[in-house]
Design a protein around this motif. Structure first.
Motif, short mmCIF file in Angstrom:
data_model
loop_
_atom_site.label_atom_id
_atom_site.label_comp_id
_atom_site.label_asym_id
_atom_site.label_seq_id
_atom_site.Cartn_x
_atom_site.Cartn_y
_atom_site.Cartn_z
N ILE A 146 1.25 10.41 -6.25
CA ILE A 146 1.97 11.95 -6.28
C ILE A 146 2.24 12.29 -7.73
CG2 ILE A 146 3.98 13.28 -5.65
CD1 ILE A 146 3.69 11.68 -2.86
N ALA A 147 3.05 11.22 -8.43
CA ALA A 147 3.44 11.25 -9.80
C ALA A 147 2.10 11.59 -10.84
CB ALA A 147 4.15 10.18 -10.31
N VAL B 80 -0.96 12.92 -9.86
CA VAL B 80 -1.28 14.39 -9.62
C VAL B 80 -0.31 15.35 -10.44
CG1 VAL B 80 -1.77 16.04 -7.78
CG2 VAL B 80 -2.45 13.59 -7.57
N ALA B 81 1.08 15.17 -10.11
CA ALA B 81 2.07 16.01 -10.78
C ALA B 81 1.95 16.06 -12.32
CB ALA B 81 3.25 15.91 -10.26
N LEU B 82 1.74 14.92 -12.94
CA LEU B 82 1.81 14.79 -14.21
C LEU B 82 0.42 15.00 -15.01
CD1 LEU B 82 4.28 12.08 -14.72
CD2 LEU B 82 4.55 14.47 -15.21
N SER B 83 -0.96 15.12 -14.05
CA SER B 83 -1.92 15.43 -14.71
C SER B 83 -2.08 16.47 -16.00
CB SER B 83 -2.96 15.52 -13.73
OG SER B 83 -2.95 16.38 -13.06
N GLY B 84 -1.46 17.67 -15.43
CA GLY B 84 -1.79 18.87 -16.41
C GLY B 84 -0.91 18.47 -17.88
N VAL B 85 0.21 17.75 -17.61
CA VAL B 85 0.98 17.55 -18.77
C VAL B 85 0.06 16.49 -19.75
CG1 VAL B 85 2.96 16.39 -19.64
CG2 VAL B 85 3.20 17.75 -17.82
N VAL B 86 -0.48 15.51 -19.19
CA VAL B 86 -1.35 14.59 -19.78
C VAL B 86 -2.33 15.18 -20.57
CG1 VAL B 86 -2.83 12.54 -19.79
CG2 VAL B 86 -0.67 12.61 -18.54
N VAL B 87 -3.11 16.16 -19.88
CA VAL B 87 -4.32 16.68 -20.58
C VAL B 87 -3.63 17.69 -21.56
CG1 VAL B 87 -5.69 18.81 -20.06
CG2 VAL B 87 -5.61 16.89 -18.45
N SER B 88 -2.85 18.50 -21.61
CA SER B 88 -2.10 19.29 -22.56
C SER B 88 -1.77 18.37 -23.86
CB SER B 88 -1.03 20.12 -22.27
OG SER B 88 0.04 19.37 -21.90
N GLU B 89 -1.00 17.21 -23.56
CA GLU B 89 -0.63 16.52 -24.73
C GLU B 89 -1.69 15.62 -25.47
OE1 GLU B 89 2.43 15.85 -26.15
OE2 GLU B 89 3.06 17.68 -24.58
N GLY C 235 0.72 -1.30 0.02
CA GLY C 235 -0.03 0.05 0.04
C GLY C 235 0.81 1.31 -0.05
N LEU C 236 1.90 1.06 0.70
CA LEU C 236 2.81 2.28 0.67
C LEU C 236 3.41 2.73 -0.40
CD1 LEU C 236 4.57 2.08 4.32
CD2 LEU C 236 2.76 3.81 3.52
N MET C 237 3.76 1.64 -1.48
CA MET C 237 4.34 1.85 -2.69
C MET C 237 3.36 2.46 -3.74
SD MET C 237 6.20 -1.57 -3.72
CE MET C 237 5.06 -2.63 -3.49
#
Length: 63
Positions: free
Chosen positions: A39-40, A42-51, A31-33
């Motif tokens: 976190i990644a 959430v951090a990359l969600s904007g990049v995915v949307v724009s791409e 679960g901790l993994m």
């Protein structure tokens, strides 16, 4: 080096634990993994949307 010491510690402690406790600890660490992955995401969600928008515009699906 830290993993080596953790492994050595687990070898000596493991035989004295119950099977249920070992499975519980394994479930907790699995679960901790998920935390770094969340976190990644959430951090990359904007990049995915724009791409995705760039891709859809390029193939002509979105004006």
């Amino acid at each position: 080096k830290g993993y080596r010491w953790l492994y050595i510690l687990a070898v000596f402690i493991g035989p004295y634990m119950t099977v249920s406790a070992v499975w519980t600890i394994a479930d907790i660490f699995n679960g901790l993994m998920a935390i770094p992955n969340l976190i990644a995401l959430v951090a990359l969600s904007g990049v995915v949307v724009s791409e995705t928008k760039v891709y859809l515009k390029r193939i002509g699906k979105v004006s």
